[in-house]
Structure formats: C-alpha cells, structure tokens
Design a protein around this motif. Structure first.
Motif, PDB file in Angstrom:
ATOM      1  N   THR A  43       0.831  -1.208   0.000  1.00 42.42           N
ATOM      2  CA  THR A  43       0.000   0.000   0.000  1.00 42.42           C
ATOM      3  C   THR A  43       0.862   1.254   0.000  1.00 42.42           C
ATOM      4  OG1 THR A  43      -1.788  -1.148   1.144  1.00 42.42           O
ATOM      5  CG2 THR A  43      -1.769   1.260   1.284  1.00 42.42           C
ATOM      6  N   ALA A  47       1.632   4.275  -2.724  1.00 41.64           N
ATOM      7  CA  ALA A  47       1.584   5.697  -2.350  1.00 41.64           C
ATOM      8  C   ALA A  47       2.857   6.419  -2.777  1.00 41.64           C
ATOM      9  CB  ALA A  47       1.376   5.830  -0.839  1.00 41.64           C
ATOM     10  N   ARG A  50       2.819   6.803  -6.574  1.00 42.44           N
ATOM     11  CA  ARG A  50       1.767   7.718  -7.039  1.00 42.44           C
ATOM     12  C   ARG A  50       1.630   8.915  -6.096  1.00 42.44           C
ATOM     13  NH1 ARG A  50      -3.528   4.691  -7.874  1.00 42.44           N
ATOM     14  NH2 ARG A  50      -4.058   6.756  -8.605  1.00 42.44           N
ATOM     15  N   ASP A  53      -0.554  11.750  -6.782  1.00 49.05           N
ATOM     16  CA  ASP A  53      -1.998  11.487  -6.784  1.00 49.05           C
ATOM     17  C   ASP A  53      -2.593  11.450  -5.378  1.00 49.05           C
ATOM     18  OD1 ASP A  53      -1.843  11.227  -9.544  1.00 49.05           O
ATOM     19  OD2 ASP A  53      -1.654   9.042  -9.481  1.00 49.05           O
ATOM     20  N   VAL A  54      -1.736  11.364  -4.356  1.00 44.36           N
ATOM     21  CA  VAL A  54      -2.231  11.296  -2.974  1.00 44.36           C
ATOM     22  C   VAL A  54      -2.805  12.659  -2.608  1.00 44.36           C
ATOM     23  CG1 VAL A  54      -1.640  10.874  -0.559  1.00 44.36           C
ATOM     24  CG2 VAL A  54      -0.486   9.572  -2.355  1.00 44.36           C
ATOM     25  N   PRO A  55      -4.078  12.693  -2.185  1.00 44.47           N
ATOM     26  CA  PRO A  55      -4.678  13.980  -1.830  1.00 44.47           C
ATOM     27  C   PRO A  55      -4.022  14.575  -0.585  1.00 44.47           C
ATOM     28  CG  PRO A  55      -6.317  12.220  -1.772  1.00 44.47           C
ATOM     29  CD  PRO A  55      -5.008  11.596  -2.081  1.00 44.47           C
ATOM     30  N   GLN A  59      -7.480  13.926   3.592  1.00 47.39           N
ATOM     31  CA  GLN A  59      -7.981  13.069   2.524  1.00 47.39           C
ATOM     32  C   GLN A  59      -6.997  11.958   2.135  1.00 47.39           C
ATOM     33  OE1 GLN A  59     -11.114  13.053   1.299  1.00 47.39           O
ATOM     34  NE2 GLN A  59     -11.359  14.469   3.017  1.00 47.39           N
ATOM     35  N   ALA A  60      -5.764  12.032   2.645  1.00 46.83           N
ATOM     36  CA  ALA A  60      -4.766  11.001   2.325  1.00 46.83           C
ATOM     37  C   ALA A  60      -5.163   9.653   2.900  1.00 46.83           C
ATOM     38  CB  ALA A  60      -3.387  11.418   2.842  1.00 46.83           C
ATOM     39  N   TRP A  63      -7.813   7.808   0.911  1.00 43.67           N
ATOM     40  CA  TRP A  63      -7.194   7.405  -0.359  1.00 43.67           C
ATOM     41  C   TRP A  63      -6.354   6.152  -0.134  1.00 43.67           C
ATOM     42  CZ3 TRP A  63      -2.349   6.735  -2.493  1.00 43.67           C
ATOM     43  CH2 TRP A  63      -2.274   6.715  -3.883  1.00 43.67           C
ATOM     44  N   GLY A  66      -8.417   3.110   0.214  1.00 43.49           N
ATOM     45  CA  GLY A  66      -8.835   2.606  -1.103  1.00 43.49           C
ATOM     46  C   GLY A  66      -7.725   1.786  -1.747  1.00 43.49           C
ATOM     47  N   VAL A  67      -6.491   2.276  -1.634  1.00 49.13           N
ATOM     48  CA  VAL A  67      -5.353   1.518  -2.172  1.00 49.13           C
ATOM     49  C   VAL A  67      -5.226   0.198  -1.428  1.00 49.13           C
ATOM     50  CG1 VAL A  67      -2.838   1.484  -2.419  1.00 49.13           C
ATOM     51  CG2 VAL A  67      -4.107   3.567  -2.974  1.00 49.13           C
TER      52      VAL A  67
END
Length: 185
Positions: A43, A47, A50, A53-55, A59-60, A63, A66-67
C-alpha cells in the motif's frame, strides 16, 4: 513533479500520519501479521509511486484505505489461486505417485539409505532419482564439481558399508531375518 527532497518529506509525513490507521484497517482484514505487513508495505509502495496522486491533508487516509482495499483484493485472489493450485497438485500427485509397498520400503537398500546422513541421502538422491551429473549437482549444492565427486564417492562408500553391516547383522541373527520375512509375507 516535486524535487526529490520535497517528495521524500511529503511521503514521510503521509506515512507518519497514516501508518497506524492503515495498519489497523489491514490487520482487521487479514488472517495473520505477515500478510498484513505485506499488504501494508504494498500500500505504501503504491503511495510512493503515485505520490502526486495522494490527496493533501485528511484526505490522504481514505485514499490509502482505497489503495489498501485493492491490494487486499489482489492478495485474497492470490491466496485463492495458490490454494486451488495446491489442491490440484496434491490430487495429481496422489494419482500419479504410487506409494511404495511395505516390502520394498523395508528392504536392505532402503534401510541402509535411511541410515545415512541427510547430506549423503540428498547427494545420492540427486544422482539416482533426479539423474543429475556432477556439474549440475555442484550448482544445486553451491560447491565445486570436484567437491561433488569427492562427496559422492564417500557417500557411496558409506552406503556400501551400511549394506554390509545390515547383511552381517542378518547373517549373525538369521532367526530375526526369518521373522521379518514372515511378517511381510
């Protein structure tokens, strides 16, 4: 793309803030700690790859959940495939490999072979059952060809001595040999 130091610092912040919650999420969805550690590592690897793409901020964590959810799904699919493959291989081997009969299992050669050390049995098995030559055995064992030849010579001598000792025991105690033969008849 961010400069390397800034990327690393951002990842470390995300990791520090989200490690424990994501670990808890994963632990509640896996059967053991090793699987949880693998999923957690995967996971955070996603992160890192990407990171852009991590908010930001709070919000991280969702996210990352979800990963982790997708990584868990892959993990569970892999477990099911491994279990199915193991079951299939066990079934194939059960029908393909005939268990040795008790008479052959208790023969002089088998008894002498079982009396050898693990290393000698492995070496003789690589030659006799796997059909490997000295060079191939050297690769398996991680030693030189010459070492294999020497070890093989010594293992064969020990096997021969074990067979001779068994024969001598049978000659010295013929009534025991007769009893053993009668038990297997």
């Amino acid at each position: 793309m961010r400069p390397p130091d800034e990327r690393r610092r951002r990842f470390e912040e995300i990791y520090a803030a989200c490690h424990d919650p994501v670990l808890g999420y994963v632990m509640r969805r896996t059967s053991d700690g090793h699987d949880a550690a693998d999923v957690l590592a995967e996971t955070f690897l996603v992160a890192w790859r990407r990171l852009d793409d991590v908010p930001p901020g709070d919000q991280a964590r969702p996210w990352l959940y979800g990963v982790a959810r997708r990584v868990l799904a892959n993990h569970h699919r892999g477990e099911r495939r491994r279990t199915a493959l193991g079951d299939r291989l066990r079934a194939e081997l059960a029908s393909a490999v005939r268990p040795p009969d008790r008479l052959a299992e208790s023969g002089a050669v088998a008894d002498a072979f079982r009396s050898l050390s693990d290393d000698d049995r492995e070496l003789l098995s690589l030659v006799g059952w796997e059909g490997l030559d000295a060079g191939q055995i050297a690769t398996v064992l991680g030693c030189s060809r010459n070492a294999v030849r020497i070890r093989l010579h010594r293992a064969r001598k020990r096997l021969a001595r074990a067979l001779e000792a068994r024969d001598a025991h049978t000659e010295a105690y013929p009534h025991q040999a007769r009893i053993v033969k009668e038990e297997h008849a």
